[in-house]
Design a protein around this motif. Sequence first.
Motif, PDB file in Angstrom:
ATOM      1  N   GLY A   1       0.789  -1.232   0.000  1.00 34.09           N
ATOM      2  CA  GLY A   1       0.000   0.000   0.000  1.00 34.09           C
ATOM      3  C   GLY A   1       0.813   1.270   0.000  1.00 34.09           C
ATOM      4  N   ILE A   2       1.954   1.272  -0.645  1.00 36.97           N
ATOM      5  CA  ILE A   2       2.784   2.480  -0.672  1.00 36.97           C
ATOM      6  C   ILE A   2       2.237   3.481  -1.695  1.00 36.97           C
ATOM      7  CG2 ILE A   2       4.854   1.276   0.103  1.00 36.97           C
ATOM      8  CD1 ILE A   2       5.765   1.092  -2.789  1.00 36.97           C
ATOM      9  N   LYS A   3       2.724   4.689  -1.667  1.00 33.69           N
ATOM     10  CA  LYS A   3       2.260   5.759  -2.547  1.00 33.69           C
ATOM     11  C   LYS A   3       2.663   5.496  -3.982  1.00 33.69           C
ATOM     12  CE  LYS A   3       2.601  10.764  -3.254  1.00 33.69           C
ATOM     13  NZ  LYS A   3       3.196  12.040  -2.761  1.00 33.69           N
TER      14      LYS A   3
ATOM     15  N   ASN B 249       6.754  -3.772 -12.592  1.00 32.54           N
ATOM     16  CA  ASN B 249       5.284  -3.710 -12.603  1.00 32.54           C
ATOM     17  C   ASN B 249       4.674  -4.135 -11.262  1.00 32.54           C
ATOM     18  OD1 ASN B 249       5.170  -2.895 -15.366  1.00 32.54           O
ATOM     19  ND2 ASN B 249       5.469  -5.038 -15.977  1.00 32.54           N
ATOM     20  N   SER B 250       5.377  -3.812 -10.203  1.00 32.66           N
ATOM     21  CA  SER B 250       4.884  -4.200  -8.876  1.00 32.66           C
ATOM     22  C   SER B 250       3.830  -3.237  -8.347  1.00 32.66           C
ATOM     23  CB  SER B 250       6.035  -4.285  -7.886  1.00 32.66           C
ATOM     24  OG  SER B 250       6.699  -3.034  -7.799  1.00 32.66           O
ATOM     25  N   GLY B 251       3.837  -2.006  -8.856  1.00 28.84           N
ATOM     26  CA  GLY B 251       2.875  -1.021  -8.392  1.00 28.84           C
ATOM     27  C   GLY B 251       3.104  -0.661  -6.938  1.00 28.84           C
ATOM     28  N   THR B 252       2.046  -0.690  -6.159  1.00 28.66           N
ATOM     29  CA  THR B 252       2.115  -0.275  -4.752  1.00 28.66           C
ATOM     30  C   THR B 252       2.383  -1.433  -3.794  1.00 28.66           C
ATOM     31  OG1 THR B 252      -0.296  -0.514  -4.565  1.00 28.66           O
ATOM     32  CG2 THR B 252       0.566   1.666  -5.206  1.00 28.66           C
ATOM     33  N   ASN B 253       2.630  -2.644  -4.329  1.00 26.75           N
ATOM     34  CA  ASN B 253       2.851  -3.812  -3.465  1.00 26.75           C
ATOM     35  C   ASN B 253       4.064  -4.629  -3.958  1.00 26.75           C
ATOM     36  OD1 ASN B 253       0.354  -3.551  -1.759  1.00 26.75           O
ATOM     37  ND2 ASN B 253      -0.640  -3.846  -3.748  1.00 26.75           N
ATOM     38  N   PRO B 254       5.262  -4.052  -3.918  1.00 25.36           N
ATOM     39  CA  PRO B 254       6.447  -4.780  -4.385  1.00 25.36           C
ATOM     40  C   PRO B 254       6.886  -5.846  -3.396  1.00 25.36           C
ATOM     41  CG  PRO B 254       7.096  -2.669  -3.491  1.00 25.36           C
ATOM     42  CD  PRO B 254       5.591  -2.686  -3.455  1.00 25.36           C
TER      43      PRO B 254
ATOM     44  N   GLY C 245      14.732   9.414 -14.740  1.00 29.20           N
ATOM     45  CA  GLY C 245      15.190   9.723 -13.392  1.00 29.20           C
ATOM     46  C   GLY C 245      14.321   9.067 -12.350  1.00 29.20           C
ATOM     47  N   ASP C 246      14.945   8.399 -11.369  1.00 28.21           N
ATOM     48  CA  ASP C 246      14.197   7.711 -10.319  1.00 28.21           C
ATOM     49  C   ASP C 246      13.511   8.732  -9.403  1.00 28.21           C
ATOM     50  OD1 ASP C 246      15.355   5.571 -11.528  1.00 28.21           O
ATOM     51  OD2 ASP C 246      16.743   5.097  -9.882  1.00 28.21           O
ATOM     52  N   LYS C 247      12.393   8.297  -8.831  1.00 29.21           N
ATOM     53  CA  LYS C 247      11.609   9.182  -7.965  1.00 29.21           C
ATOM     54  C   LYS C 247      11.388   8.519  -6.613  1.00 29.21           C
ATOM     55  CE  LYS C 247       7.440  12.032  -7.898  1.00 29.21           C
ATOM     56  NZ  LYS C 247       8.205  13.286  -7.751  1.00 29.21           N
ATOM     57  N   ASP C 248      11.592   9.294  -5.531  1.00 25.71           N
ATOM     58  CA  ASP C 248      11.410   8.776  -4.176  1.00 25.71           C
ATOM     59  C   ASP C 248       9.925   8.513  -3.892  1.00 25.71           C
ATOM     60  OD1 ASP C 248      14.115   8.903  -3.669  1.00 25.71           O
ATOM     61  OD2 ASP C 248      14.029  10.879  -2.713  1.00 25.71           O
ATOM     62  N   ILE C 249       9.673   7.364  -3.217  1.00 22.43           N
ATOM     63  CA  ILE C 249       8.320   7.007  -2.797  1.00 22.43           C
ATOM     64  C   ILE C 249       8.125   7.300  -1.317  1.00 22.43           C
ATOM     65  CG2 ILE C 249       6.659   5.112  -2.573  1.00 22.43           C
ATOM     66  CD1 ILE C 249       8.105   3.762  -4.943  1.00 22.43           C
ATOM     67  N   GLY C 250       9.059   6.846  -0.490  1.00 20.83           N
ATOM     68  CA  GLY C 250       8.971   7.058   0.942  1.00 20.83           C
ATOM     69  C   GLY C 250      10.187   6.473   1.632  1.00 20.83           C
ATOM     70  N   GLU C 251      10.229   6.600   2.982  1.00 21.14           N
ATOM     71  CA  GLU C 251      11.412   6.197   3.730  1.00 21.14           C
ATOM     72  C   GLU C 251      11.013   5.613   5.082  1.00 21.14           C
ATOM     73  OE1 GLU C 251      14.689   8.884   5.821  1.00 21.14           O
ATOM     74  OE2 GLU C 251      14.991   8.850   3.636  1.00 21.14           O
TER      75      GLU C 251
ATOM     76  N   THR D 294       3.347   0.261   4.300  1.00 23.20           N
ATOM     77  CA  THR D 294       4.266  -0.334   5.279  1.00 23.20           C
ATOM     78  C   THR D 294       5.369  -1.104   4.570  1.00 23.20           C
ATOM     79  OG1 THR D 294       2.890  -2.319   5.445  1.00 23.20           O
ATOM     80  CG2 THR D 294       2.446  -0.533   7.021  1.00 23.20           C
ATOM     81  N   LEU D 295       6.460  -1.302   5.337  1.00 19.94           N
ATOM     82  CA  LEU D 295       7.606  -2.082   4.838  1.00 19.94           C
ATOM     83  C   LEU D 295       7.893  -3.195   5.824  1.00 19.94           C
ATOM     84  CD1 LEU D 295      10.094  -2.391   2.869  1.00 19.94           C
ATOM     85  CD2 LEU D 295      11.353  -0.947   4.510  1.00 19.94           C
TER      86      LEU D 295
END
Length: 279
Positions: free
Chosen positions: A15-17, A50-55, A88-94, A127-128
């Motif tokens: 469920g990540i952004k 192609n994992s989308g929001t659930n890698p 260019g890569d883009k940050d999702i979260g940390e 979540t991770l």
Amino acid sequence: MELRPLDIKVISADGIKNVNTFSKMDVYTEVYISSYASKASKQKTFVDKNSGTNPKWNHSMKFTLDESSLTKSGIYLVFRLKSDRTLGDKDIGEVSVPIHDLFNSNGTMERFVEYPVITESGKPKGTLKFSYKFGEKFTAPEPKRDVNHEPVTAYPAQMHPGMGYNQQNSGYGYPPPPPPAHQGGYAYPSQAGAPGYGYPPPQPGYGYPPPQPGYGYPPVQPPPPKRKNKMGGGLGLGLGAGLLGGLLVGDMISDVGEMSAYGDGYGDAMDDMGGGFDF
């Protein structure tokens, strides 16, 4: 120095952004220790296409920490989720977890945990999941000194009696130069009696042979000194005086002849005038 290994397994995220606009995200995670944030210490998972929001990854990696850093505050285990893109890569979260919290909560046992992913806006999104385990501490070996690179003091080889310069093992080479001739003044003392110094006497077969008679140019002889002739000056003066006297005698004889001819002509002229005068 005492060290301790840390084993990490990045399992998955849920469920990540979504930071892509038109396509599904290709997601990977970059992991590092905050106090070891150099490029060489960073590790990352493979890209889940192609994992989308659930890698999902289940990717293992290993870090080594100072034993003293396990109880210090301000040192974090950092997970940075990114979307792999062509432009260019883009940050999702940390996710940032203090190291001392992980060590104090479980010690050396493997543990599975789940932490919220914080976006750039500071809000949690998804979540991770990962697992971690601290290994047994060990002492780092002292670096070995490379003895091959230590400075070595070199001394010149000691010369033994009979050794000298220009000693060859074949019949070729140049003979030793002759000793310089003394030009007066001060000179160095002779070292002929000291063993191991100076030039050795030429051996048969060494250098060029001496010149044979009949070859080469004859020695140049200096011209003999000019000897002064004491009679030369007087002889010259005598010849000059004789020449001058001869010229004067010739002039006198010529004058007498002219006077005689004048007298003869005068007498002839008087006879032509009809008689002479008697005195």
